[in-house]
Motif scaffolding. Sequence first.
Motif, PDB file in Angstrom:
ATOM      1  N   LEU A   1      -7.908  63.824  58.048  1.00  0.00           N
ATOM      2  CA  LEU A   1      -7.527  63.185  57.022  1.00  0.00           C
ATOM      3  C   LEU A   1      -7.304  61.643  57.422  1.00  0.00           C
ATOM      4  N   LYS A   2      -6.939  61.294  58.371  1.00  0.00           N
ATOM      5  CA  LYS A   2      -6.866  59.779  58.935  1.00  0.00           C
ATOM      6  C   LYS A   2      -8.144  59.231  59.131  1.00  0.00           C
TER       7      LYS A   2
ATOM      8  N   GLY B   1       0.505  70.767  58.542  1.00  0.00           N
ATOM      9  CA  GLY B   1      -0.834  69.550  58.610  1.00  0.00           C
ATOM     10  C   GLY B   1      -1.193  69.053  60.006  1.00  0.00           C
ATOM     11  N   GLN B   2      -0.545  69.260  61.075  1.00  0.00           N
ATOM     12  CA  GLN B   2      -0.743  68.783  62.324  1.00  0.00           C
ATOM     13  C   GLN B   2      -2.297  68.403  62.636  1.00  0.00           C
TER      14      GLN B   2
ATOM     15  N   LYS C   1       7.959  69.040  53.138  1.00  0.00           N
ATOM     16  CA  LYS C   1       8.153  68.256  54.180  1.00  0.00           C
ATOM     17  C   LYS C   1       6.872  67.837  54.549  1.00  0.00           C
ATOM     18  N   LEU C   2       5.442  68.488  54.229  1.00  0.00           N
ATOM     19  CA  LEU C   2       4.304  67.839  54.526  1.00  0.00           C
ATOM     20  C   LEU C   2       4.083  66.710  53.708  1.00  0.00           C
TER      21      LEU C   2
ATOM     22  N   GLU D   1       2.681  58.731  56.875  1.00  0.00           N
ATOM     23  CA  GLU D   1       1.666  58.642  58.150  1.00  0.00           C
ATOM     24  C   GLU D   1       0.481  58.000  57.221  1.00  0.00           C
ATOM     25  N   ILE D   2       0.125  58.464  56.319  1.00  0.00           N
ATOM     26  CA  ILE D   2      -1.204  58.225  55.666  1.00  0.00           C
ATOM     27  C   ILE D   2      -1.039  57.879  54.126  1.00  0.00           C
ATOM     28  N   PRO D   3      -0.242  56.762  53.803  1.00  0.00           N
ATOM     29  CA  PRO D   3       0.238  56.281  52.417  1.00  0.00           C
ATOM     30  C   PRO D   3      -1.036  56.305  51.271  1.00  0.00           C
TER      31      PRO D   3
END
Length: 315
Positions: free
Chosen positions: A89-90, A82-83, A113-114, A121-123
């Motif tokens: 997304l952010k 998802g890099q 893992k993603l 990172e994006i709770p």
Amino acid sequence: MIDQFKTDVEAGLSQEPKTISSKYFYDAKGDALFVEIMKMPEYYLTRAEYEIFSQQTEAIIAALGLDKNRYFELIELGAGNGQKTKELLKVLVNKEFDFAYFPVDISANALSKLEDDLAEEIPLLNVQTQQGEYFKVLSRIRETPFRKVILFLGSNIGNMKDELASKFIYQLGANLRPQDRVFLGVDLIKPKSIILPAYNDKAGITEAFNLNLLHRINRELDANFDLDKFRHCPEYSERDGIAKSFIESKIDQTVTINKVNKTFQFKKGERIHTEISRKYNDEIIKKILLSTDFEILDKLTDSHGYFADYVLNRK
């Protein structure tokens, strides 16, 4: 999954020429090696598409016609780590768009893992991971009444021959409604001097990634491939715009795969075809879309013109 792997390996190695699908590169070790490949200086693909996602995020949102006041489902086929998508997304979360993110991947390890990474990172992101084959997953979620946007990035479409790519995109359309969108990432046709090193880096990471397929057969199907007796052989034709990957036998040898109860003969120089990587231009994309329900709305490219993301609208 193991039964399908066994069936496909047996069938592929029984063919002339021998072939095994590139989808079987991706086990836990293969996932990790591919992450390393994406970091290699020769592998421009990820950097080029990442540039589009990080520097043209607002243009992506506009091209996809996303509306803050209308819920949508963002579905990524082959999400991996998802890099690139995280950049989009952010912004969507920070601007309070109403949506859910559905990362789809054949690798349960990659999805796990993603999911952990996104939670950190994006709770506030609504994540609904989907493990399995793309169209099996799409058939499960197609009936929801919400607008859908599909991300198919990294030039993964390039692993298909053009006829199959056309059928694939047509099938995507069969799972969508009019005005749904597809964001299709493709590698553009370039000289051999740029493309070939991306599939044969000096550090040997790509070779390890390809030969890991044999290691996986050894582990999961109780085979006795000696990896030192095979090598990774990439090719690229500028005329056709197609890169190919092979695993080549260095010597005459016999390999036994116990779980299929067969032995396979390899002559010196004989190859297993593992992957194609198609490169594109506008003409090729338009030809592929001819027999589908999609039209091109927009096209975003990186600053070098190496890579493009096409915005496709379901008619």
